[in-house]
Write a protein that holds these residues in place. Structure first.
Motif, PDB file in Angstrom:
ATOM      1  N   UNK A 291      57.184   6.985  28.500  1.00  0.00           N
ATOM      2  CA  UNK A 291      56.487   5.731  28.755  1.00  0.00           C
ATOM      3  C   UNK A 291      57.363   4.584  29.210  1.00  0.00           C
ATOM      4  N   UNK A 292      58.672   4.794  29.334  1.00  0.00           N
ATOM      5  CA  UNK A 292      59.604   3.730  29.717  1.00  0.00           C
ATOM      6  C   UNK A 292      59.490   3.421  31.207  1.00  0.00           C
ATOM      7  N   UNK A 293      59.679   2.149  31.562  1.00  0.00           N
ATOM      8  CA  UNK A 293      59.800   1.774  32.976  1.00  0.00           C
ATOM      9  C   UNK A 293      60.570   0.479  33.095  1.00  0.00           C
ATOM     10  N   UNK A 294      61.128   0.250  34.270  1.00  0.00           N
ATOM     11  CA  UNK A 294      61.835  -0.988  34.601  1.00  0.00           C
ATOM     12  C   UNK A 294      61.096  -1.680  35.737  1.00  0.00           C
ATOM     13  N   UNK A 295      61.326  -2.981  35.916  1.00  0.00           N
ATOM     14  CA  UNK A 295      60.751  -3.659  37.084  1.00  0.00           C
ATOM     15  C   UNK A 295      61.382  -3.125  38.375  1.00  0.00           C
TER      16      UNK A 295
END
Length: 120
Positions: A45-49
């Protein structure tokens, strides 16, 4: 004088998103501006801009899968695969999958917050 250096204590970058970042070589650990090498584990579920880095970034997937949105194209890499993303390319990194993704990231020149150009 020794002509080598064994990294036994990588710098663990403080994060608030559950991602483990261990920089073995680079600005934070060895004051090396030419290259950074980091071991990372991105939780499910991780994400970065989105970002447009001023460095080339190589990613090698050790375990799991990682999603890349590069310009307008979505790519998923699996264990044993790698990619080079050229500097000044708009990219978003994420792990929308159900298992952690373990990978190595190598940046040339070295990763820095001043050169990553993350979008708000």
């Amino acid at each position: 004088m020794k002509k080598y250096f064994i990294q036994k204590a990588p710098f663990v970058v403080p994060t608030t998103d559950g991602k483990l970042i261990e920089e073995h070589h680079g600005l934070a650990t060895t004051n090396n501006s030419a290259i950074s090498i980091a071991h990372m584990i991105a939780p499910p579920g991780w994400s970065e801009p989105f970002q447009t880095p001023e460095f080339d970034e190589y990613t090698y997937i050790i375990k799991g899968k990682k999603q890349f949105i590069i310009e307008d194209e979505t790519i998923v890499l699996e264990a044993g695969q790698s990619i080079k993303i050229e500097k000044n390319t708009r990219v978003q990194y994420s792990n929308p999958f159900d298992e952690p993704c373990e990978y190595l990231a190598i940046c040339t020149p070295a990763f820095s917050m001043n050169a990553v150009n993350r979008e708000e």
